[in-house]
Design an enzyme around this catalytic site. Structure first.
Site, PDB file in Angstrom:
ATOM      1  N   HIS A 135       0.857  -1.142   0.049  1.00 43.34           N
ATOM      2  CA  HIS A 135       0.054   0.088  -0.058  1.00 43.34           C
ATOM      3  C   HIS A 135       0.753   1.332  -0.196  1.00 43.34           C
ATOM      4  CE1 HIS A 135       0.979  -0.591   4.291  1.00 43.34           C
ATOM      5  NE2 HIS A 135       0.691   0.636   4.315  1.00 43.34           N
ATOM      6  N   ASP A 185       0.504   5.016   1.832  1.00 44.43           N
ATOM      7  CA  ASP A 185      -0.071   5.555   2.889  1.00 44.43           C
ATOM      8  C   ASP A 185      -1.130   6.666   2.451  1.00 44.43           C
ATOM      9  OD1 ASP A 185       1.308   4.078   4.804  1.00 44.43           O
ATOM     10  OD2 ASP A 185       2.830   5.507   5.221  1.00 44.43           O
ATOM     11  N   HIS A 232       4.571  -0.040   0.036  1.00 46.63           N
ATOM     12  CA  HIS A 232       5.394  -0.799   1.159  1.00 46.63           C
ATOM     13  C   HIS A 232       4.541  -1.799   2.050  1.00 46.63           C
ATOM     14  CE1 HIS A 232       3.820   2.587   3.215  1.00 46.63           C
ATOM     15  NE2 HIS A 232       3.693   2.014   4.240  1.00 46.63           N
ATOM     16  N   ARG A 262       5.639   5.865  13.158  1.00 48.32           N
ATOM     17  CA  ARG A 262       5.415   6.381  11.713  1.00 48.32           C
ATOM     18  C   ARG A 262       5.066   8.147  12.005  1.00 48.32           C
ATOM     19  NH1 ARG A 262       0.789   4.847   8.090  1.00 48.32           N
ATOM     20  NH2 ARG A 262      -0.081   6.896   9.191  1.00 48.32           N
TER      21      ARG A 262
END
Length: 307
Positions: free
Chosen positions: A111, A113, A272, A288
């Site tokens: 995906h 983000d 990723h 993150r």
């Protein structure tokens, strides 16, 4: 081959950038991310990020505030998601990805983000907080290399298509229930709808073209990208082909996390995924930070070219 950027910073003579594959990823040494960075260092890292799409820093051992401060050199942080309560209570900019034991929909698939937002994140940083003794790495794939390795005929076909990205079902339901609104790029968000982007995007800084899609939430097709100009059967087949093409081994990099490590990646040109190859009862804690982005721009002639 190591690229060395000479700097004017009195504390550092160079930042060394060592590619880890021929297509994507580089390890960076010669910089302490816990300390303020000079404009020369930031420029060197920005250039390396454009070249390699994802940068890896080891032995940094940042805390939460230091990670946010480092991320700010590349843009303004957003909340972890456009839905309240998804970040840490004390630091809503920090998202803690779920471990396999916590996931309800299976391991996350490939995906980008916040691809379901009108302005997806442009850059993200991810740092190791607590790691399993073995396994638990993360993989990235280059959507630039994927596009450039296609035939000109297929590139031309994809250039004029768009792609629809639905939001995660749980996020949409949470906002629809009428609770507290979220925030994104400084705006109040009280609902999430599908968003349409160009299938091939032009990077606002490098000018390179890349594919921009993802296969679906929780590893399944449902909830993934679809191409509205095509029939359902055609769209499913093309998305499946493109995902397999993007994530072929020669266009990916695997990062084995070590204590104190941090990754910085360009979310506009990569997808990723975590690698669930460790005991799910052992904590794998990463933090993150995602930075505010802009609407993806299409190639000349695409209806999203003038965004």
């Amino acid at each position: 081959m190591t690229t060395t950027a000479l700097l004017d910073d009195e504390r550092l003579s160079s930042v060394d950038i060592e590619p880890v594959t021929g297509v994507i990823g580089a390890e960076v040494t010669g910089v302490d991310l816990r300390r303020p960075l000079s404009p020369d260092v930031v420029a060197a890292l920005t250039s390396a990020l454009l070249d390699h799409h994802v940068l890896f820093f080891r032995d940094q051992h940042l805390d939460i505030d230091q990670q946010i401060a480092f991320s700010r050199y590349f843009g303004d942080p957003n909340p972890s998601h456009p839905v309240p309560g998804t970040g840490l209570a004390e630091q809503p900019e920090i998202y803690r990805p779920r471990s396999p034991a916590e996931a309800t929909e299976g391991p996350p698939s490939w995906h980008a983000d916040h691809i379901y937002m009108h302005e997806p994140s442009k850059i993200s940083s991810l740092r190791a907080v607590s790691l399993p003794p073995v396994g638990g790495g993360t993989m990235w794939a280059s959507q630039v290399a994927a596009y450039e390795s296609l035939s000109p005929a297929l590139q031309g076909f994809l250039d004029q298509l768009s792609v629809v990205h639905p939001p995660p079902p749980g996020f949409r339901a949470q906002l629809a229930a009428g609770g507290a609104p979220g925030r994104w790029n400084g705006r109040v968000i009280d609902r999430l709808d599908e968003v349409e982007h160009p299938l091939v995007v032009v990077h606002p800084e490098s000018g390179k073209r890349s594919i921009f899609l993802h296969p679906g939430y929780g590893g399944g097709r449902a909830g993934g990208s679809r191409i509205p100009e095509l029939s359902t059967t055609e769209s499913d087949a093309l998305v499946a082909f493109l995902v397999a093409h993007i994530t072929a081994p020669e266009r990916t990099v695997h990062f084995a996390w070590t204590p104190g490590a941090l990754a910085l990646w360009d979310n506009r040109v990569t997808i990723h995924r975590p690698v669930a190859d460790y005991d799910p009862d052992i904590d794998r804690v990463l933090h993150r930070v995602s930075l505010q982005g802009e609407p993806p721009r299409g190639v000349p002639g695409n209806r999203f070219a003038d965004r």
